[in-house]
Write an enzyme that holds these catalytic residues in place. Structure first.
Site, short mmCIF file in Angstrom:
data_model
loop_
_atom_site.label_atom_id
_atom_site.label_comp_id
_atom_site.label_asym_id
_atom_site.label_seq_id
_atom_site.Cartn_x
_atom_site.Cartn_y
_atom_site.Cartn_z
N SER A 29 0.73 -1.14 0.09
CA SER A 29 0.10 0.07 -0.05
C SER A 29 0.92 1.29 -0.04
CB SER A 29 -1.04 -0.01 1.24
OG SER A 29 -1.97 0.96 1.01
N ASP A 46 -10.36 -2.31 -6.14
CA ASP A 46 -9.23 -1.53 -5.59
C ASP A 46 -9.32 -0.19 -6.26
OD1 ASP A 46 -7.52 0.00 -4.30
OD2 ASP A 46 -5.58 -1.19 -4.31
N HIS A 90 -8.21 -4.16 -1.68
CA HIS A 90 -7.18 -3.61 -1.30
C HIS A 90 -6.50 -4.13 -0.23
CE1 HIS A 90 -4.17 -0.24 -1.33
NE2 HIS A 90 -4.35 -0.08 0.11
#
Length: 446
Positions: free
Chosen positions: A274, A378, A408
């Site tokens: 991320s 996502d 995600h």
């Protein structure tokens, strides 16, 4: 589509995250949270204690590498480092060479695949060595009498939207243990400083600092090999031939023994999760710029797992999936407001958009091979794919693994870590990474 449990968990996750972000914004505006020392973990997050003994095939320890900040590193040493040809490595090689029909494809789990067989082979004791060789603290200590291997090093940067997460969180500990075993690498999980106490570029600078620290450790270890007991400038310096440490007259260790005995920094991989993907990409650029100044450290590849990219011109996924699971776009915008300094807030900031017109650093053609992992549900996926496409245009090996019905952080979030899809992702990463960390030679060069 994700299951009902994932959808419900996502709702509560977003509510809690939004509440935390709004609180941090209000506190930051009222009192200011600037702190050069910073914080690298939040008190309300679940953490896993380090265990220097081998548990489930991995030993861990925490190192505070910068006395001026809260920057820390958790080392994950796989048990395969103790033997030149461990049985577990042979089993992994056999598994990775199974026909593709027996493996999950890169877009998610193959529900027809059989469950992995339980390991029945005999194991070492909990310390990976005989009791007479143990250090007083009860954990693993390298020994000149024991066979050992030099393993590649992977710098891992956790996610958490800049304001949360840590190198020692329970979820990150589980993920790094898995990666250390399937990739057969030493993982250094970086506990970088969080926002808003430390805004950009603190987290990015911490990533570069760890890379330089790794190089310093390698150079000290090499120095130790040729250094006997002597006095330098009137200070007594001792060599510990078992652990490869150099200590001064006060007994302070200068060399990290696990890295001195087992790390091969010339095969260094970056992995970012991320927002950690943004950090990894920045560190890769700085490594390319530094070139041979970083020797013996050499970044041979990087893995960007659903990177936290954004831009002023919205992509199709940013429009269509803006309210997607866990880190939706409105919540992520709050995170960026806490991370970027107020005067620099811009979605085309180089930290946010890797293809921004004001991007600095080396040309894309000089970047290391880059594996990008994205999820179907996502909203950040399109920009990550676009970055990968630009790398391929300049002949950088930059494949994309897209996972169907995934969200995600599908391979790193606490609730999803033990799903078949998360395991498949780790195995797919290992297959690609091993192309660049094989002892047969490196395909990439600065």
């Amino acid at each position: 589509m994700p299951g009902v449990a994932v959808k419900l968990y996502s709702v509560f996750f977003k509510l809690l995250l939004k509440h935390r972000l709004q609180n941090l914004i209000s506190i930051s505006a009222a009192d200011g949270l600037s702190d050069s020392f910073g914080v690298s973990t939040r008190s309300d997050e679940s953490v896993a204690a380090a265990n220097p003994s081998f548990t489930d095939g991995v030993a861990t320890k925490d190192i505070h590498i910068d006395p001026m900040t809260s920057l820390t590193v958790r080392i994950f040493l796989p048990e395969s480092a103790l033997s030149p040809e461990p049985d577990s490595l042979r089993h992994k090689d056999n598994y990775n060479h199974q026909p593709r029909s027996d493996r999950r494809h890169s877009y998610g789990p193959n529900h027809n695949s059989p469950a992995p067989a339980e390991r029945n082979e005999s194991r070492r004791n909990s310390y990976g060595c005989n009791n007479e060789n143990l250090e007083p603290y009860g954990g693993y200590a390298p020994s000149a009498k024991r066979n050992s291997r030099k393993l590649p090093v992977m710098l891992q940067f956790h996610g958490g939207g800049w304001v949360s997460g840590s190198s020692d969180s329970a979820a990150n500990d589980f993920f790094c243990r898995r990666i250390a075993k399937v990739c057969d690498v030493i993982v250094l999980a970086v506990g970088y400083r969080l926002a808003p106490e430390n805004r950009y570029p603190a987290a990015f600078e911490d990533g570069v600092k760890v890379l330089h620290w790794l190089g310093k450790q390698a150079n000290l270890a090499d120095c130790c090999k040729s250094l006997g007991n002597r006095r330098v400038n009137g200070v007594e310096v001792k060599k510990l031939n078992v652990q490869g440490q150099i200590v001064d007259a006060f007994g302070a260790s200068m060399v990290e023994p696990w890295l001195a005995a087992h790390a091969d920094p010339s095969r260094c991989v970056l992995l970012g999760v991320s927002c950690g993907g943004n950090i990894a990409d920045y560190v890769a650029r700085k490594a390319v710029e530094a070139g041979k100044l970083l020797e013996p450290v050499k970044v041979v590849a990087q893995v960007l797992m659903y990177p936290f990219f954004i831009g002023n011109n919205p992509t199709q996924s940013e429009i269509k999936l803006a309210n997607s699971y866990f880190y939706d776009k409105p919540v992520s915008v709050l995170a960026w407001k806490l991370f970027l300094p107020e005067k620099e807030f811009d979605f085309d900031h180089p930290a946010a958009n890797p293809l921004a017109h004001n991007r600095s650093g080396p040309p894309l053609k000089l970047m290391p091979p880059t594996l990008t992992v994205v999820a179907e549900h996502d909203w950040m996926r399109d920009r990550a794919i676009a970055y990968s496409e630009e790398l391929r245009k300049v002949n950088v090996d930059s494949p994309v693994l897209e996972y169907k019905d995934a969200v995600h952080e599908f391979a790193t979030l606490d609730m999803l870590l033990k799903t078949p899809q998360a395991q498949a992702c780790a195995e797919d990463i290992a297959i690609w990474v091993k192309k660049y960390i094989s002892l047969r030679g490196h395909e990439f060069s600065y």
